[in-house]
Design an enzyme around this catalytic site. Structure first.
Site, PDB file in Angstrom:
ATOM      1  N   ASN A 150      42.257  52.479  59.163  1.00  0.00           N
ATOM      2  CA  ASN A 150      40.929  52.261  59.764  1.00  0.00           C
ATOM      3  C   ASN A 150      39.806  52.114  58.733  1.00  0.00           C
ATOM      4  OD1 ASN A 150      41.275  55.057  59.290  1.00  0.00           O
ATOM      5  ND2 ASN A 150      39.640  55.530  60.711  1.00  0.00           N
ATOM      6  N   GLU A 248      44.941  65.349  57.567  1.00  0.00           N
ATOM      7  CA  GLU A 248      43.720  64.932  58.287  1.00  0.00           C
ATOM      8  C   GLU A 248      44.188  64.046  59.430  1.00  0.00           C
ATOM      9  OE1 GLU A 248      40.766  66.017  57.615  1.00  0.00           O
ATOM     10  OE2 GLU A 248      41.226  66.965  55.700  1.00  0.00           O
ATOM     11  N   CYS A 282      37.879  57.972  62.891  1.00  0.00           N
ATOM     12  CA  CYS A 282      38.371  59.241  63.445  1.00  0.00           C
ATOM     13  C   CYS A 282      37.222  60.123  63.916  1.00  0.00           C
ATOM     14  CB  CYS A 282      39.218  59.957  62.404  1.00  0.00           C
ATOM     15  SG  CYS A 282      38.328  60.175  60.864  1.00  0.00           S
ATOM     16  N   GLU A 461      39.231  68.417  52.984  1.00  0.00           N
ATOM     17  CA  GLU A 461      38.981  67.550  51.837  1.00  0.00           C
ATOM     18  C   GLU A 461      37.515  67.704  51.444  1.00  0.00           C
ATOM     19  OE1 GLU A 461      40.312  63.696  53.420  1.00  0.00           O
ATOM     20  OE2 GLU A 461      42.176  63.993  52.316  1.00  0.00           O
TER      21      GLU A 461
HETATM   22  P1  NAD Z   1      49.689  56.565  61.210  1.00  0.00           P
HETATM   23  O1  NAD Z   1      49.974  58.020  61.306  1.00  0.00           O
HETATM   24  O2  NAD Z   1      50.477  55.641  62.029  1.00  0.00           O
HETATM   25  O3  NAD Z   1      49.852  56.049  59.701  1.00  0.00           O
HETATM   26  C1  NAD Z   1      49.144  56.633  58.631  1.00  0.00           C
HETATM   27  C2  NAD Z   1      49.929  56.410  57.353  1.00  0.00           C
HETATM   28  O4  NAD Z   1      51.146  57.139  57.423  1.00  0.00           O
HETATM   29  C3  NAD Z   1      50.331  54.956  57.105  1.00  0.00           C
HETATM   30  O5  NAD Z   1      50.254  54.684  55.729  1.00  0.00           O
HETATM   31  C4  NAD Z   1      51.772  54.932  57.575  1.00  0.00           C
HETATM   32  O6  NAD Z   1      52.548  53.931  56.975  1.00  0.00           O
HETATM   33  C5  NAD Z   1      52.241  56.306  57.145  1.00  0.00           C
HETATM   34  N1  NAD Z   1      53.409  56.818  57.867  1.00  0.00           N
HETATM   35  C6  NAD Z   1      53.827  56.493  59.097  1.00  0.00           C
HETATM   36  N2  NAD Z   1      54.959  57.172  59.403  1.00  0.00           N
HETATM   37  C7  NAD Z   1      55.241  57.950  58.335  1.00  0.00           C
HETATM   38  C8  NAD Z   1      56.262  58.879  58.048  1.00  0.00           C
HETATM   39  N3  NAD Z   1      57.245  59.145  58.917  1.00  0.00           N
HETATM   40  N4  NAD Z   1      56.245  59.514  56.853  1.00  0.00           N
HETATM   41  C9  NAD Z   1      55.254  59.271  55.969  1.00  0.00           C
HETATM   42  N5  NAD Z   1      54.267  58.385  56.181  1.00  0.00           N
HETATM   43  C10 NAD Z   1      54.247  57.733  57.354  1.00  0.00           C
HETATM   44  O7  NAD Z   1      48.132  56.424  61.491  1.00  0.00           O
HETATM   45  P2  NAD Z   1      47.309  55.076  61.604  1.00  0.00           P
HETATM   46  O8  NAD Z   1      47.645  54.452  62.919  1.00  0.00           O
HETATM   47  O9  NAD Z   1      47.436  54.299  60.348  1.00  0.00           O
HETATM   48  O10 NAD Z   1      45.814  55.635  61.644  1.00  0.00           O
HETATM   49  C11 NAD Z   1      45.158  56.023  62.793  1.00  0.00           C
HETATM   50  C12 NAD Z   1      45.158  57.528  62.933  1.00  0.00           C
HETATM   51  O11 NAD Z   1      44.592  58.135  61.781  1.00  0.00           O
HETATM   52  C13 NAD Z   1      44.310  58.006  64.090  1.00  0.00           C
HETATM   53  O12 NAD Z   1      45.009  59.019  64.767  1.00  0.00           O
HETATM   54  C14 NAD Z   1      43.077  58.573  63.420  1.00  0.00           C
HETATM   55  O13 NAD Z   1      42.400  59.563  64.147  1.00  0.00           O
HETATM   56  C15 NAD Z   1      43.656  59.133  62.169  1.00  0.00           C
HETATM   57  N6  NAD Z   1      42.625  59.314  61.158  1.00  0.00           N
HETATM   58  C16 NAD Z   1      42.230  60.570  60.839  1.00  0.00           C
HETATM   59  C17 NAD Z   1      41.229  60.770  59.886  1.00  0.00           C
HETATM   60  C18 NAD Z   1      40.769  62.146  59.506  1.00  0.00           C
HETATM   61  O14 NAD Z   1      40.057  62.260  58.522  1.00  0.00           O
HETATM   62  N7  NAD Z   1      41.144  63.177  60.224  1.00  0.00           N
HETATM   63  C19 NAD Z   1      40.651  59.656  59.268  1.00  0.00           C
HETATM   64  C20 NAD Z   1      41.077  58.388  59.629  1.00  0.00           C
HETATM   65  C21 NAD Z   1      42.071  58.217  60.569  1.00  0.00           C
END
Ligand code: NAD
Length: 480
Positions: A150, A248, A282, A461
């Site tokens: 995002n 996060e 997020c 963080e």
């Molecule tokens: P996601 O969990 O699908 O992917 C995030 C990252 O993890 C990607 O690089 C992905 O390739 C990797 N990943 C996926 N499966 C994995 C596994 N089994 N092992 C290790 N890595 C793996 O999330 P997304 O769809 O890319 O992002 C959206 C989500 O992120 C939303 O839920 C949003 O709320 C959250 N988010 C949270 C914050 C925060 O600061 N809390 C900030 C931004 C986004």
């Protein structure tokens, strides 16, 4: 067609299996990049390079490491227009957002931690006439950083910069959905002369590269930002290996509007906190709670303001661009359908959007959507949609709105709008979230602890929190 490469041991490299994934431009729905579909063997090469670089990098002085980080920050700043365009094309976000928020923040992340490390200090504990304790804080070793799509470069550098500043070597993976600016960062690191192996950037899927990073025994800490279910999976692998973990995760943030707020300031910011980056931040406030006495006034004014937002080609002057992928567009639209089934009344939007211009006709656009008349416990109000969709719900009392706001499994961020100081403090204290904004949204001081409670994450963080996470404390007790 742009072919991306991994960055391992200071050089750009094709994946060992020579396989690639299609990368899409969300605004057009067309494939425009080939992304390395890396596997375990690539992770092993990166870990080997990082392990070799660690003794040299960790033994540089803070000032020497700081100079490399500042150089990287300067180069990102110099290339801001190119990076902003790349981010906008890769993610679908408006170019003006990438130019004013995403890339400037990547510049700041490197600059902030480059200077922070020069001021970082540890504690000492004096025992009268007996001994002195001091806490040594040394880098952990090789650490893994995994980030979402995002805010691609913004969140990627938010992890990498403190990890490097504290003397760790890094194996990092951006989202496979938006890897372009991470790839451009590898070119910048080469230009900055960052020593080989200090930072390694691998491209590929979560199940292939992400899980190989998480489960690698030589990677001692994982800093992850992404979805809650991915976080759960990562914790189940990393926790039994006793890795340090910073997670996060998702959110379903409440935006609480009291009748005594500054209405105009609230309205302006609420449009932004609802729909900035197509609602894919997020921290966006997706559940808007409005005190009954101003509910009708708010509803009419909000719909009016949102109807003025311009949606379309992110490379033009718009407020709302494309959502990140076809799958994500479908997920968002399925939640709008669910909201209708749950009795929701769509006040505005609710549909896929098809721009008039030829270039974007196949792009992944969703109208900004406002829904009312939903119970606060229904799925639409409990599950993270992560798109341009908000619900509005009236409330009477502070007690009632706190019950509704705290009812989800999430606890990342919240906003409170009131001019009553006592009320602001009372509600801020009782709301279950790691971050509370009063009469503002997304006002960020990089020194403050950033993170969520409940299913929104573990750890914090930002500022000293990040520098502490990426170091291992060791107490030394010296007897007199
Ligand atoms: P996601 O969990 O699908 O992917 C995030 C990252 O993890 C990607 O690089 C992905 O390739 C990797 N990943 C996926 N499966 C994995 C596994 N089994 N092992 C290790 N890595 C793996 O999330 P997304 O769809 O890319 O992002 C959206 C989500 O992120 C939303 O839920 C949003 O709320 C959250 N988010 C949270 C914050 C925060 O600061 N809390 C900030 C931004 C986004």
């Amino acid at each position: 067609m742009i072919i991306l490469k991994n960055y391992i041991n200071g050089a750009l490299a094709a994946p060992t299996n020579n396989k690639y994934i299609d990368g899409y431009e969300p605004a057009t729905g067309k494939v425009y990049t080939q992304i390395p579909d890396s596997v375990d063997a690539d992770v092993q090469l990166a870990v080997d390079a990082a392990t070799k670089a660690f003794p040299i990098w960790s033994n540089l002085s803070n000032l020497e490491r700081s100079k490399y980080l500042r150089k990287i920050s300067e180069l990102i700043e110099k290339k801001l227009p190119e990076l902003a365009k790349a981010e906008s094309v890769d993610n679908g976000k408006p170019l003006k957002l990438a130019s004013s928020v995403d890339i400037p923040r990547a510049v700041d992340n490197f600059h902030f931690f480059a200077t922070a490390i020069e001021h970082f200090a540890s504690e000492s504990h004096f025992m009268e006439q007996t001994a002195i304790n001091y806490t040594l804080r040394r880098p952990i070793g090789v650490v893994g950083c995994i980030s979402p799509w995002n805010l691609p470069l913004y969140l990627f550098t938010w992890k990498i910069a403190p990890a490097l500043a504290t003397g760790n070597c890094v194996v990092a993976k951006p989202s496979e959905i938006t890897p372009m600016t991470a790839y451009l960062l590898s070119e910048i690191c080469i230009e900055a002369g960052l020593p080989a192996g200090v930072l390694n950037i691998l491209h590929g899927t979560g199940p292939n590269v992400g899980s190989a990073i998480v489960s690698h025994p030589k990677i001692k800490a994982i800093s992850f930002t992404g979805g809650t279910s991915t976080g759960k999976n990562i914790a189940s692998i990393a926790a039994p290996m006793f890795k340090k973990l910073s997670l996060e995760l998702g959110g379903k943030n409440p935006n609480i509007i009291f009748e005594d707020c500054d209405f105009d300031a609230m309205l302006k910011t609420t449009v932004h906190s609802s729909f900035a980056n197509q609602g894919q931040i997020c921290l966006c406030g997706s559940r808007i709670f409005v005190q009954k006495s101003i509910y009708e006034k708010f509803k009419n004014a909000f719909v009016e303001k949102v109807s003025q937002l311009k949606i379309g080609d992110p490379l033009t002057d718009v407020n709302i661009g494309a959502v990140v992928s076809k799958a994500h567009q479908e997920k968002i639209l399925s939640y709008i359908q669910l909201a209708k089934e749950e009795g929701g009344n769509i006040l505005f939007g609710g549909n896929k959007f098809i721009p008039n211009d030829e270039r974007c006709r196949e792009g992944y656009f969703v109208e900004p959507t406002i829904i009312e008349n939903l119970d606060y416990r229904c799925r639409t109000n409990q599950e993270e949609i992560f798109g341009p969709v908000v619900t509005i719900t009236p409330f009477d009392t502070e007690e009632e709105v706190l019950t509704m706001a705290n009812s989800t499994e999430y606890g990342l961020a919240s906003s409170i709008w009131t001019n009553n100081l006592q009320k602001a403090h009372r509600v801020a204290e009782r709301i279950e979230s790691g971050i509370v904004w009063v009469n503002c949204w997304l006002l960020r001081d990089l020194r403050t602890p950033f993170g969520g409670v409940k299913s929104s994450g573990v750890g914090r963080e930002g500022g000293w929190e990040a520098l502490r996470f990426f170091t291992e404390p060791k107490n030394v007790c010296i007897k007199y």
